[in-house]
Design a protein around this motif. Sequence first.
Motif: not given
Length: 544
Positions: A15-16, A133-136, A141-143, A147-148
């Motif tokens: 995963t990124p 909330g931390v996991a989300r 940030l991964m998404a 995308t970047a």
Amino acid sequence: MEEVSTMPDPMVPPTPPVSLEALLARADLGLRRIAGPDDPGTVVHGAHTSEMADPYPYLLGGELLLSAGVHIPEGAGAGYFDAYVSRIVAAGGAALGFGLAPVHKAVPAALVEACEMHGLPLLEVPPRTTFSGVARAVWQLMAQARTAELRRVTEAQQSLATAAARPDPLRPVLHQLAQRIGGWAVLFAPDTTELATAGTTPPPEARQSLTNLAEVVRPHDVSAGSRTAAPAAGSRAAGAARVGAAAPGKHRQAEPTPGEHRQAAPTPTTASDTVNGTHLAAYALGTGTGTGTGTNTGFVLGIASPHRTPGDHTIASVAAALLSLLTGRRQTGTATAHASALVRLLLGAPPEDVTPLLGGERWHVVHARPDGRTAPDPLAASALGTALGSALVDPAGEVVRVLVPADRPVEPLPGWTLGVSTAASPPDWADADTRAARALARARATRVPLLRHGDRPALADLVPPHDADAHARSLLAPIAAAPALTDTLRTWLSLHGSWDRTAVALSVHRNTVRQRIARCAALLEADLDDPDVRMELWFALRRT
């Protein structure tokens, strides 16, 4: 006696990564680092909540482990926390987040000391912040990172394709590649001399190692009976193979016994290494790069960069595919011959006079459509032509048309549906194009990867062409002015009256097919359930 774990080595999920600094910068979370190294390079690959006293078996590596300390026994001392933190580190955990309230009002001092001693970042999670909330936030940030990265790869593909279209494309492609990976790109000739370079030159030892990798992936001639084999002992390639034994992930190639000529295992197409922090990779170029059916031309693309990301490999693979096409044309000179043929056609020469420049007298017309819903881009169309062994490619909307010499077999290709005409000479190319289109429509309707238009003699050949044409015009006159009706009737009859398959072949709704067939029956005043009527109509439609 020390316990020996049978768990496999920790593996970082594909995963990124997310920078721990980016997570700490989220004001809505309120996280605070209270122990461990302040390293801006620390990244996490996910968030996992566990209240196990030994979380090792449940970690893959790279996680931010979240705990409220439920597992901590009353009166736990420094030994408990040392064992707990050491197991997290052994599992490859990236950081530990400790939640305050309702179990603990403060982070235990012994836990802070253990994290500091083992070099594990320890984050304090305030009572108002939930673990979910931390996991989300991690996944958000991964998404954003994904995308970047996709945007970066897409922009790189476009710039590489533009560079490949320039009159002298080799250096522009290398320049774009070096710029996109932030390093150095080199094109090695078949003898591993540097044909062209671009970007920041790496240190001498990294440059030599990259040359060694190029030796590993290029073909090596040893005898008339074997196209490739392992490099001889003492050669640079043999040295690279020996280095590969100590460099994880690099392909190795066995050395032959002195005086023995034997065919070696297939030459690897890629090889990688890391030398003093410089990441190296070599890609063998060939007319079938990425298809598994091409031949290695001996040219090799090499890259050196101070960092390595999944996006870099994707960008380098695109550059390798483009350079494979360019070096293949450089070797064979087919680009010049094709350009001459095009110029002569534009100046009025008949097709049969220019086909010798194209490499054959008879050709198959292939219509190809990708299995996905998106239209093929020019790069995909070019790769298709390479896989089929032809540079005569026309990406016409959703369908790619390719002219393939009759002596080259056309086989199914993953990700594509193909319709193939019979072999035709230039005067019959227009008819072959129509047959290929019909074969593709039928292939899509019947869900087969490839369908060839039949070329065996038919009963229609027993009727004089003039009489057959006159009969066809007379029979189909009521629907001749409506091409949609004619095409629908032809497709419907070819698919044995299947509404669903006809709808797929024509890309229309099945109700549209029913309406059109009903309209044909009314205009023709014919019973389309009668097999004799169907046979006569099919005979007529084959003449149009």
